[in-house]
Write a protein that holds these residues in place. Sequence first.
Motif, PDB file in Angstrom:
ATOM      1  N   SER A  49     -31.650  -3.503  38.414  1.00 59.26           N
ATOM      2  CA  SER A  49     -30.570  -4.425  38.771  1.00 59.26           C
ATOM      3  C   SER A  49     -29.833  -4.909  37.529  1.00 59.26           C
ATOM      4  O   SER A  49     -28.610  -5.094  37.550  1.00 59.26           O
ATOM      5  N   VAL A  50     -30.558  -5.113  36.432  1.00 56.93           N
ATOM      6  CA  VAL A  50     -29.922  -5.501  35.171  1.00 56.93           C
ATOM      7  C   VAL A  50     -29.002  -4.384  34.687  1.00 56.93           C
ATOM      8  O   VAL A  50     -27.859  -4.625  34.267  1.00 56.93           O
ATOM      9  N   PHE A  51     -29.477  -3.150  34.757  1.00 57.31           N
ATOM     10  CA  PHE A  51     -28.671  -2.002  34.353  1.00 57.31           C
ATOM     11  C   PHE A  51     -27.401  -1.902  35.204  1.00 57.31           C
ATOM     12  O   PHE A  51     -26.292  -1.734  34.674  1.00 57.31           O
ATOM     13  N   ALA A  52     -27.546  -1.997  36.528  1.00 58.62           N
ATOM     14  CA  ALA A  52     -26.387  -1.889  37.430  1.00 58.62           C
ATOM     15  C   ALA A  52     -25.398  -3.017  37.171  1.00 58.62           C
ATOM     16  O   ALA A  52     -24.169  -2.803  37.171  1.00 58.62           O
ATOM     17  N   THR A  53     -25.913  -4.220  36.938  1.00 56.01           N
ATOM     18  CA  THR A  53     -25.037  -5.356  36.655  1.00 56.01           C
ATOM     19  C   THR A  53     -24.263  -5.143  35.368  1.00 56.01           C
ATOM     20  O   THR A  53     -23.053  -5.415  35.295  1.00 56.01           O
ATOM     21  N   MET A  54     -24.926  -4.635  34.343  1.00 57.72           N
ATOM     22  CA  MET A  54     -24.246  -4.396  33.066  1.00 57.72           C
ATOM     23  C   MET A  54     -23.136  -3.359  33.216  1.00 57.72           C
ATOM     24  O   MET A  54     -22.064  -3.498  32.615  1.00 57.72           O
ATOM     25  N   VAL A  55     -23.376  -2.319  34.030  1.00 62.68           N
ATOM     26  CA  VAL A  55     -22.350  -1.293  34.246  1.00 62.68           C
ATOM     27  C   VAL A  55     -21.105  -1.907  34.881  1.00 62.68           C
ATOM     28  O   VAL A  55     -19.978  -1.713  34.411  1.00 62.68           O
ATOM     29  N   LEU A  56     -21.293  -2.670  35.966  1.00 59.82           N
ATOM     30  CA  LEU A  56     -20.152  -3.241  36.677  1.00 59.82           C
ATOM     31  C   LEU A  56     -19.474  -4.344  35.876  1.00 59.82           C
ATOM     32  O   LEU A  56     -18.237  -4.436  35.849  1.00 59.82           O
ATOM     33  N   GLN A  57     -20.278  -5.192  35.218  1.00 60.05           N
ATOM     34  CA  GLN A  57     -19.680  -6.305  34.490  1.00 60.05           C
ATOM     35  C   GLN A  57     -18.913  -5.825  33.261  1.00 60.05           C
ATOM     36  O   GLN A  57     -17.921  -6.439  32.873  1.00 60.05           O
ATOM     37  N   GLU A  58     -19.345  -4.722  32.651  1.00 58.90           N
ATOM     38  CA  GLU A  58     -18.570  -4.168  31.534  1.00 58.90           C
ATOM     39  C   GLU A  58     -17.202  -3.724  32.017  1.00 58.90           C
ATOM     40  O   GLU A  58     -16.188  -3.949  31.339  1.00 58.90           O
ATOM     41  N   MET A  59     -17.150  -3.104  33.208  1.00 54.58           N
ATOM     42  CA  MET A  59     -15.862  -2.687  33.758  1.00 54.58           C
ATOM     43  C   MET A  59     -14.987  -3.900  34.066  1.00 54.58           C
ATOM     44  O   MET A  59     -13.788  -3.909  33.781  1.00 54.58           O
ATOM     45  N   ALA A  60     -15.595  -4.933  34.664  1.00 50.58           N
ATOM     46  CA  ALA A  60     -14.823  -6.132  35.005  1.00 50.58           C
ATOM     47  C   ALA A  60     -14.276  -6.802  33.753  1.00 50.58           C
ATOM     48  O   ALA A  60     -13.110  -7.214  33.703  1.00 50.58           O
ATOM     49  N   ALA A  61     -15.114  -6.918  32.709  1.00 51.59           N
ATOM     50  CA  ALA A  61     -14.657  -7.536  31.466  1.00 51.59           C
ATOM     51  C   ALA A  61     -13.552  -6.711  30.822  1.00 51.59           C
ATOM     52  O   ALA A  61     -12.545  -7.259  30.334  1.00 51.59           O
ATOM     53  N   ARG A  62     -13.719  -5.380  30.810  1.00 48.03           N
ATOM     54  CA  ARG A  62     -12.700  -4.497  30.223  1.00 48.03           C
ATOM     55  C   ARG A  62     -11.388  -4.630  30.976  1.00 48.03           C
ATOM     56  O   ARG A  62     -10.302  -4.653  30.372  1.00 48.03           O
ATOM     57  N   LEU A  63     -11.453  -4.699  32.312  1.00 42.26           N
ATOM     58  CA  LEU A  63     -10.251  -4.851  33.116  1.00 42.26           C
ATOM     59  C   LEU A  63      -9.534  -6.157  32.770  1.00 42.26           C
ATOM     60  O   LEU A  63      -8.308  -6.195  32.609  1.00 42.26           O
ATOM     61  N   GLY A 208     -30.097  -7.115  45.167  1.00 42.25           N
ATOM     62  CA  GLY A 208     -28.963  -7.797  45.792  1.00 42.25           C
ATOM     63  C   GLY A 208     -28.720  -9.199  45.273  1.00 42.25           C
ATOM     64  O   GLY A 208     -27.592  -9.701  45.332  1.00 42.25           O
ATOM     65  N   THR A 209     -29.765  -9.870  44.750  1.00 38.65           N
ATOM     66  CA  THR A 209     -29.552 -11.213  44.198  1.00 38.65           C
ATOM     67  C   THR A 209     -28.939 -11.161  42.807  1.00 38.65           C
ATOM     68  O   THR A 209     -28.498 -12.190  42.280  1.00 38.65           O
ATOM     69  N   THR A 210     -28.921  -9.979  42.190  1.00 35.91           N
ATOM     70  CA  THR A 210     -28.365  -9.823  40.844  1.00 35.91           C
ATOM     71  C   THR A 210     -26.994  -9.171  40.867  1.00 35.91           C
ATOM     72  O   THR A 210     -26.081  -9.597  40.161  1.00 35.91           O
ATOM     73  N   VAL A 211     -26.837  -8.122  41.670  1.00 29.90           N
ATOM     74  CA  VAL A 211     -25.563  -7.399  41.778  1.00 29.90           C
ATOM     75  C   VAL A 211     -24.748  -8.039  42.895  1.00 29.90           C
ATOM     76  O   VAL A 211     -24.910  -7.706  44.065  1.00 29.90           O
ATOM     77  N   VAL A 212     -23.888  -8.988  42.551  1.00 29.55           N
ATOM     78  CA  VAL A 212     -23.128  -9.738  43.560  1.00 29.55           C
ATOM     79  C   VAL A 212     -21.633  -9.632  43.255  1.00 29.55           C
ATOM     80  O   VAL A 212     -21.232  -9.649  42.078  1.00 29.55           O
ATOM     81  N   PRO A 213     -20.795  -9.524  44.285  1.00 31.52           N
ATOM     82  CA  PRO A 213     -19.366  -9.282  44.045  1.00 31.52           C
ATOM     83  C   PRO A 213     -18.634 -10.429  43.367  1.00 31.52           C
ATOM     84  O   PRO A 213     -17.713 -10.194  42.570  1.00 31.52           O
ATOM     85  N   TYR A 214     -19.017 -11.676  43.640  1.00 32.61           N
ATOM     86  CA  TYR A 214     -18.206 -12.759  43.086  1.00 32.61           C
ATOM     87  C   TYR A 214     -18.356 -12.874  41.567  1.00 32.61           C
ATOM     88  O   TYR A 214     -17.485 -13.413  40.883  1.00 32.61           O
ATOM     89  N   SER A 215     -19.458 -12.331  41.009  1.00 32.83           N
ATOM     90  CA  SER A 215     -19.600 -12.333  39.552  1.00 32.83           C
ATOM     91  C   SER A 215     -18.549 -11.455  38.878  1.00 32.83           C
ATOM     92  O   SER A 215     -18.174 -11.700  37.726  1.00 32.83           O
ATOM     93  N   LEU A 216     -18.074 -10.426  39.585  1.00 30.07           N
ATOM     94  CA  LEU A 216     -17.038  -9.555  39.022  1.00 30.07           C
ATOM     95  C   LEU A 216     -15.720 -10.311  38.869  1.00 30.07           C
ATOM     96  O   LEU A 216     -15.012 -10.154  37.873  1.00 30.07           O
ATOM     97  N   PHE A 217     -15.375 -11.133  39.864  1.00 30.78           N
ATOM     98  CA  PHE A 217     -14.170 -11.965  39.774  1.00 30.78           C
ATOM     99  C   PHE A 217     -14.312 -12.969  38.630  1.00 30.78           C
ATOM    100  O   PHE A 217     -13.381 -13.187  37.853  1.00 30.78           O
ATOM    101  N   LEU A 218     -15.485 -13.563  38.548  1.00 26.01           N
ATOM    102  CA  LEU A 218     -15.750 -14.565  37.517  1.00 26.01           C
ATOM    103  C   LEU A 218     -15.634 -13.963  36.121  1.00 26.01           C
ATOM    104  O   LEU A 218     -14.975 -14.519  35.233  1.00 26.01           O
ATOM    105  N   HIS A 219     -16.227 -12.788  35.927  1.00 23.50           N
ATOM    106  CA  HIS A 219     -16.285 -12.192  34.593  1.00 23.50           C
ATOM    107  C   HIS A 219     -14.924 -11.676  34.137  1.00 23.50           C
ATOM    108  O   HIS A 219     -14.543 -11.852  32.964  1.00 23.50           O
ATOM    109  N   ALA A 220     -14.190 -11.014  35.035  1.00 29.37           N
ATOM    110  CA  ALA A 220     -12.876 -10.487  34.658  1.00 29.37           C
ATOM    111  C   ALA A 220     -11.930 -11.612  34.226  1.00 29.37           C
ATOM    112  O   ALA A 220     -11.269 -11.534  33.180  1.00 29.37           O
TER     113      ALA A 220
END
Length: 421
Positions: A49-63, A208-220
């Motif tokens: 879950s940490v790995f998956a979160t890092m993948v998505l959050q890197e994309m959100a931050a880059r965006l 599911g408690t780590t990979v959550v959609p609203y964190s992507l909005f927050l991070h970007a």
Amino acid sequence: MQSTKNPNKTLFGPAALVTAAFIGPGTVVTASLAGANYGYGLVWALLFSVFATMVLQEMAARLGIVTGRGLGENLRALVQHPLLRWPLLLLVVAAIVLGNSAYQGGNISGAGLGADAVFGDSGLLLAWKAHTGLNLWALLIGAVAALVLWFGQYKLIERCLIALVLLMSLAFIGTMLLTKPDIPALLQGAFWPVIPSGAVLSVVALIGTTVVPYSLFLHAAASAQKWPKATISTADALHAARQDIALAIPLGGLISIAIVSTAAAAFFGQQQPLENVTQLAQALTPLFGSAATWCLALGLIAAGLSSAITAPLAAAYALAGILGKPLNLKQPVFRLTWLLIIISGVLLSSLGIKPVKVIWFAQVANGILLPLICLCLLLAMNHTMLGNYKNSRWQNALGIMVLLVSLVLSGRSLALAFALV
């Protein structure tokens, strides 16, 4: 001309907000139950879950850094066809805003449980409850969250949440050390993936408690504000963002592993099943002394309060971006959104209301939203607007793998929601 010097260089940044968001009472409960029921056997799921979160959050931050906009604004620009655009945007509003309103009650209640464990049921609290019918802890925690968001600039909010993340780290990791984990079993659970009988839903719940959609909005949105294009080069900002992600997200995973370990040490193999976090705190005192109980309680306070700040903040970023409003903490729509979510959470928590129907709706909406947001994020990361900062082949491959996992999470969320009907 862009400066190559980073004026906002700090040890932690927007990724700490993501950690503060996903280490909430729900994660504490899920990780505690996983440790109590399966020992260290599901630690590997947390590592994934940490790995998956890092993948998505890197994309959100880059965006956010490259476009200077949040995910909500980019979704609005990316999806132009009205038959697709408005259903998607309405689903985001439903899942993020209404869902976070329901979950905010749990965040505030979780922090209140920790406060009760530390301070006990004082006469003042009982008298207030008897006179007003409201929980004083819920009001105080809601008021703290509201004050941080009302008067805070982004830098102040970031610092408050970083402090709470560090408090959670000290509290939960300290509790783990006091309970003396079985290191060989912990390492085996981390690097030898197995799914014990009956543990499938627990595995999916941990992810599911780590990979959550609203964190992507927050991070970007937070990354766009942390590293404005006018003050720092894109390359330097991305370097800082990736360092931030590599530090903060694994720290969140370590906190979750510490919670699993504590519950495993106290309950795994015992005849008495673990039913709630309060029971775990009570069990620690005779086994490991009062220091362990205090650490766990302080960690729960920090987890509840950090999520009580980030949940309304993420909802406000999402809604303001979708409506095309400025991502400004004092902008009326932005402020009204997070204020209404905090008020909803305080009322749900202090009145003891169980918002079953609202949570059911939130689970359905989030179950549909997670893979959709992953898909939209992947599409955005391959758009020409990103130029040389588009996804590479290996980044797309990792993103697709996480997307497939999100489909599994979606099925689990929907199955649980319809089980409540």
